[in-house]
Design an enzyme around this catalytic site. Sequence first.
Site, PDB file in Angstrom:
ATOM      1  N   GLU A  27       0.824  -1.227   0.000  1.00 29.79           N
ATOM      2  CA  GLU A  27       0.000   0.000   0.000  1.00 29.79           C
ATOM      3  C   GLU A  27       0.853   1.270   0.000  1.00 29.79           C
ATOM      4  O   GLU A  27       2.056   1.224   0.294  1.00 29.79           O
ATOM      5  CB  GLU A  27      -0.956   0.005   1.199  1.00 29.79           C
ATOM      6  CG  GLU A  27      -0.249   0.095   2.550  1.00 29.79           C
ATOM      7  CD  GLU A  27      -1.146   0.657   3.647  1.00 29.79           C
ATOM      8  OE1 GLU A  27      -1.571   1.822   3.523  1.00 29.79           O
ATOM      9  OE2 GLU A  27      -1.403  -0.064   4.634  1.00 29.79           O
ATOM     10  N   LYS A 162      -3.400  -1.632  15.775  1.00 27.61           N
ATOM     11  CA  LYS A 162      -2.942  -0.911  16.970  1.00 27.61           C
ATOM     12  C   LYS A 162      -4.102  -0.739  17.936  1.00 27.61           C
ATOM     13  O   LYS A 162      -5.255  -0.607  17.527  1.00 27.61           O
ATOM     14  CB  LYS A 162      -2.440   0.476  16.564  1.00 27.61           C
ATOM     15  CG  LYS A 162      -1.197   0.434  15.700  1.00 27.61           C
ATOM     16  CD  LYS A 162      -0.550   1.802  15.673  1.00 27.61           C
ATOM     17  CE  LYS A 162       0.696   1.797  14.821  1.00 27.61           C
ATOM     18  NZ  LYS A 162       0.450   2.137  13.419  1.00 27.61           N
TER      19      LYS A 162
HETATM   20  N1  PSU Z   1      -3.231   1.573  10.940  1.00 33.43           N
HETATM   21  C1  PSU Z   1      -1.902   1.520  11.114  1.00 33.43           C
HETATM   22  N2  PSU Z   1      -1.120   2.049  10.168  1.00 33.43           N
HETATM   23  C2  PSU Z   1      -1.632   2.624   9.033  1.00 33.43           C
HETATM   24  C3  PSU Z   1      -3.035   2.664   8.846  1.00 33.43           C
HETATM   25  C4  PSU Z   1      -3.791   2.123   9.835  1.00 33.43           C
HETATM   26  O1  PSU Z   1      -1.439   1.015  12.112  1.00 33.43           O
HETATM   27  O2  PSU Z   1      -0.884   3.114   8.190  1.00 33.43           O
HETATM   28  C5  PSU Z   1      -3.596   3.266   7.590  1.00 33.43           C
HETATM   29  C6  PSU Z   1      -3.845   2.171   6.561  1.00 33.43           C
HETATM   30  O3  PSU Z   1      -3.647   2.664   5.254  1.00 33.43           O
HETATM   31  C7  PSU Z   1      -5.300   1.853   6.778  1.00 33.43           C
HETATM   32  C8  PSU Z   1      -5.865   3.219   7.067  1.00 33.43           C
HETATM   33  O4  PSU Z   1      -5.937   1.241   5.684  1.00 33.43           O
HETATM   34  O5  PSU Z   1      -4.870   3.849   7.860  1.00 33.43           O
HETATM   35  C9  PSU Z   1      -7.187   3.152   7.794  1.00 33.43           C
HETATM   36  O6  PSU Z   1      -7.733   4.417   7.891  1.00 33.43           O
HETATM   37  P1  PSU Z   1      -9.248   4.602   8.420  1.00 33.43           P
HETATM   38  O7  PSU Z   1      -9.236   4.200   9.852  1.00 33.43           O
HETATM   39  O8  PSU Z   1      -9.540   6.063   8.227  1.00 33.43           O
HETATM   40  O9  PSU Z   1     -10.098   3.717   7.570  1.00 33.43           O
END
Ligand code: PSU
Length: 307
Positions: A27, A162
Amino acid sequence: MNLNHYLEVSEEVKEALKNGKPVVALESTIISHGMPYPQNVETAKNVEKLIRNTGVVPATIAIIQGRMKAGCSEEEIEYLGKRGQNVQKASRRDLSVILSRGEDGATTVTTTMLIAHLAGIQVFATGGIGGVHRGAETTMDISADLEELSDTPVIVVCAGAKSILDLGLTLEYLETKGVPVLGYQTEELPAFYTRKSGFKVDYRMDTPGEIADAFLAQRAVGLKSGMLITNPIPEEYSMDKETIDHAISQALEAAKKQNIHGKETTPFLLDHVKRITGGSSLQSNIQLVYNNARLACEVAKEISNRG
Ligand code: PSU
Ligand code: MN
């Protein structure tokens, strides 16, 4: 306008897929938003190198000038890393406007899965996924990553999630949506920086071959969902639970005070945790990405061997 107008699969990736060779997707939110420059570019290039060294083709996925790239060039990786936060985070709901306007987008787990699937890639390695946020019972903040895992048949190898999130609710949601949560050589869901979370995965998998078999069975019977492989951070890079918990509770407090919501929530929390924990968390993050890429390569090879 058709799909080919918006989707660009690199020659290297196209060739590999045509010949049934293993490919692993990566990604780009982790590049533009997840790490500072220049470590982001360095890490992204190292992951690709590590993947190539095992005989697998890497496909870093991003949106560049309105085109979904399955396989970015080194220059494109450099560009995404240098522009950093200026590249907008692209989740599923952002896709249409970013494409029609010809803009750039850093793909999250959601859009990386979606584009990988459009290109024909079945395995994807990342750091952590999004999930159900704490307090979601009132905010309804649930990452689109979980819906994508339910709808798109791609294996996602991650280090868990996390604990900025509610991990228990995240597992409940995935259960409802029919997404298998598998632990690689563990019964316990890892929590990104730490190997343990106090929650159980659905099944323990001891070899990459077992994971490949489960995925192929899932496809054979027509289930369209993805699969989540949780791979604990290597012991030597795992962090002290107390340090992390403390940083997370401070981040959550700050987010509340500053009234952060919507797509800003996850980047805000991650940024805050990083700032409090400093360089050691960055090192852990980098190492767990390498670790996940290695496992993803093994799984992709097993799938291609069975092809
Ligand atoms: N959690 C992490 N590291 C990340 C992300 C989430 O520990 O880099 C990033 C990823 O790209 C994930 C996105 O798909 O954040 C999720 O965002 P949201 O909660 O807004 O859907
Ligand atoms: Mn959200």
